[in-house]
Design a protein around this motif. Sequence first.
Motif, PDB file in Angstrom:
ATOM      1  N   LYS A   1       0.876  -1.447   0.043  1.00  0.00           N
ATOM      2  CA  LYS A   1       0.087  -0.046  -0.106  1.00  0.00           C
ATOM      3  C   LYS A   1       0.716   1.141  -0.100  1.00  0.00           C
ATOM      4  CE  LYS A   1      -3.870   1.941   2.672  1.00  0.00           C
ATOM      5  NZ  LYS A   1      -4.612   2.033   3.897  1.00  0.00           N
ATOM      6  N   CYS A   2       1.715   1.284   1.019  1.00  0.00           N
ATOM      7  CA  CYS A   2       2.632   2.677   1.158  1.00  0.00           C
ATOM      8  C   CYS A   2       4.113   2.374   0.676  1.00  0.00           C
ATOM      9  CB  CYS A   2       2.499   3.172   2.545  1.00  0.00           C
ATOM     10  SG  CYS A   2       3.803   2.304   3.756  1.00  0.00           S
TER      11      CYS A   2
ATOM     12  N   ASP B   1       4.042   1.429   9.224  1.00  0.00           N
ATOM     13  CA  ASP B   1       3.968   3.113   8.733  1.00  0.00           C
ATOM     14  C   ASP B   1       2.364   3.280   8.394  1.00  0.00           C
ATOM     15  OD1 ASP B   1       6.584   3.564   9.023  1.00  0.00           O
ATOM     16  OD2 ASP B   1       6.997   3.283   6.763  1.00  0.00           O
ATOM     17  N   CYS B   2       1.650   2.255   7.851  1.00  0.00           N
ATOM     18  CA  CYS B   2       0.245   2.777   7.406  1.00  0.00           C
ATOM     19  C   CYS B   2      -0.660   1.553   7.845  1.00  0.00           C
ATOM     20  CB  CYS B   2       0.331   2.862   5.942  1.00  0.00           C
ATOM     21  SG  CYS B   2       0.399   1.107   4.902  1.00  0.00           S
ATOM     22  N   GLY B   3      -0.116   0.241   8.432  1.00  0.00           N
ATOM     23  CA  GLY B   3      -1.060  -0.474   9.026  1.00  0.00           C
ATOM     24  C   GLY B   3      -1.619  -1.612   8.170  1.00  0.00           C
TER      25      GLY B   3
ATOM     26  N   THR C   1      -1.834  -4.884   5.816  1.00  0.00           N
ATOM     27  CA  THR C   1      -1.292  -6.414   6.076  1.00  0.00           C
ATOM     28  C   THR C   1      -0.918  -7.075   4.724  1.00  0.00           C
ATOM     29  OG1 THR C   1      -3.621  -7.175   5.923  1.00  0.00           O
ATOM     30  CG2 THR C   1      -2.609  -6.491   7.873  1.00  0.00           C
ATOM     31  N   GLU C   2      -0.825  -6.378   3.495  1.00  0.00           N
ATOM     32  CA  GLU C   2      -0.428  -6.935   2.418  1.00  0.00           C
ATOM     33  C   GLU C   2       0.988  -6.553   2.368  1.00  0.00           C
ATOM     34  OE1 GLU C   2      -2.867  -6.565  -1.136  1.00  0.00           O
ATOM     35  OE2 GLU C   2      -4.690  -6.779   0.203  1.00  0.00           O
ATOM     36  N   MET C   3       1.835  -7.531   2.484  1.00  0.00           N
ATOM     37  CA  MET C   3       3.121  -7.480   2.199  1.00  0.00           C
ATOM     38  C   MET C   3       3.970  -8.250   1.084  1.00  0.00           C
ATOM     39  SD  MET C   3       3.696  -5.237   4.603  1.00  0.00           S
ATOM     40  CE  MET C   3       5.545  -4.989   5.414  1.00  0.00           C
ATOM     41  N   GLU C   4       4.823  -7.645   0.324  1.00  0.00           N
ATOM     42  CA  GLU C   4       5.302  -8.471  -0.873  1.00  0.00           C
ATOM     43  C   GLU C   4       6.816  -8.751  -0.517  1.00  0.00           C
ATOM     44  OE1 GLU C   4       6.433  -6.940  -4.803  1.00  0.00           O
ATOM     45  OE2 GLU C   4       5.777  -5.033  -4.052  1.00  0.00           O
ATOM     46  N   THR C   5       7.592  -9.707  -0.908  1.00  0.00           N
ATOM     47  CA  THR C   5       8.940 -10.005  -0.545  1.00  0.00           C
ATOM     48  C   THR C   5       9.811  -9.343  -1.627  1.00  0.00           C
ATOM     49  OG1 THR C   5       8.231 -12.316   0.553  1.00  0.00           O
ATOM     50  CG2 THR C   5      10.626 -11.822  -0.053  1.00  0.00           C
TER      51      THR C   5
END
Lengths: 132, 348
Positions: free
Chosen positions: A23-24, A37-39, A41-45
């Motif tokens: 997201k950010c 930073d923005c809360g 939950t979608e993170m990429e490696t």
Amino acid sequence: MKVPRHWRETPQRYRMEAGKCSKCGSIQFPGRVICPDCGATEMETVKLSGKGELASYTVIRVAPTGFTDLAPYAVGVVQLEEGMRVMGQVVDCDPDNLKIGDRLTTQFRRINEEGKTGMILYGFKFVPDLGL
Amino acid sequence: MVGIVGYGTHIPRSRIKVEEIAKVWGADAAAFKKGLNLNEKSVPAPDEDCATLSVNAARNAVKRAGIDPQDIGAVYVGSESHPYAVKPTGTIVSEALGACPYVHTADLEFACKAGTEGMYIALNLVKAGEMPYALAIGADTSQGAPGDALEYSAAAGAAAFIVGAEDLAAELVDTHCYMTDTPDFWRREHAHYPQHGGRFTGQPAYEKHVFGATNAILEKTNMKPEDFDYCIFHQPNGKFPVNAAKKLGFTEAQYKYGLLSPTLGNTYSGSSPMGLAATLDEAKPGELILLVSYGSGSGSDAFIFRATERLLEIRDKAPRVRKQLDEHKIYIEYGAYAKFRRKILKAD
């Protein structure tokens, strides 16, 4: 038995894998489940370059078990090209000649071993960036 | 057509001079320098071993190849100094490169020949169409018993080759192997240092196999020594490969780029593969390279490669061998060397 912990940390220690917030765009190393930073939950490696500048360091002269053969050695905080700061051992250098701002890169090294018969722990360490 | 799509090396920065070792044992340094053409050797730092050398060399090979490590179908690590007696070095290397989990890995051991052994298997797997790319590594942190002649040469280093079928930097022209059961050098299970047959390691061992493989591949391909631009023979010291080249009819102009042992020492499984890497650093498109390894016990693998235009494009994407060998060296004394190589008995 630290084996499961070492094994869990393999992606970050072996390949410097970090989490990038979808997201950010902020990057966390090691990766997190929730973006601080923005809360989101979608993170990429993403894989870090391992290159950067020495931001701060200390010299270890009385080393803990498993590190005594390397003393004196430096532990540095390195400002990576990707923007975040990462802590790690700085080797292949005279620790008394290190300077804030030195260009560093990473190499794969032996971090520690659990006695003469236990598991060997590997991961990244920082070395001077000499183009070798 | 199969061949090399990327290559990379790693050499530890520490060096010890022949004089420094000779001083400790009351030996004649000049005799070693003149007799074996050895001046200094590389020494691994306490946090370097066969696995770390392999990973750092392989990362340079991936940079030159410009491929996604996920496309590597096999990883072979040839060494006689694998960090574990049981637990593969290959999985550590594959994991660090990002080649896991769809990859075949194996650790190979054949004294100084384990590196080219991996190359032979990797080239043939790609040739069979089993996978787009395979990675072969020769890496060692060699041990020589304190005071033994081997202590002057046993060094550390690694060379990695990614082989493929497209975008080749060097095409494989042919291969040939030559093996017999010859007990010239060995290390038994749990033994810390190897034993060797002294002068027996020369003519009936090194020369017989290196000459056997070289003559066989020349006959198979109907080629002569003068047809080659470069040659690399296994380098247990600086003398054997030079004598072998001369006796086989090769000249200094052909072996000089690949000859690293006078200032590197013998990196065992990495030895002739590192000579090939140093030669690829210099070769021009169309030039022919002969590589002949030797491993005690005993055998030689011979390869003929032809450099392509693409070699010029990939060469400077990773550090050259001569830069790693000649620049930013750290000279150490015997005390530090003994500590680094764990030759000092300490309390548990």
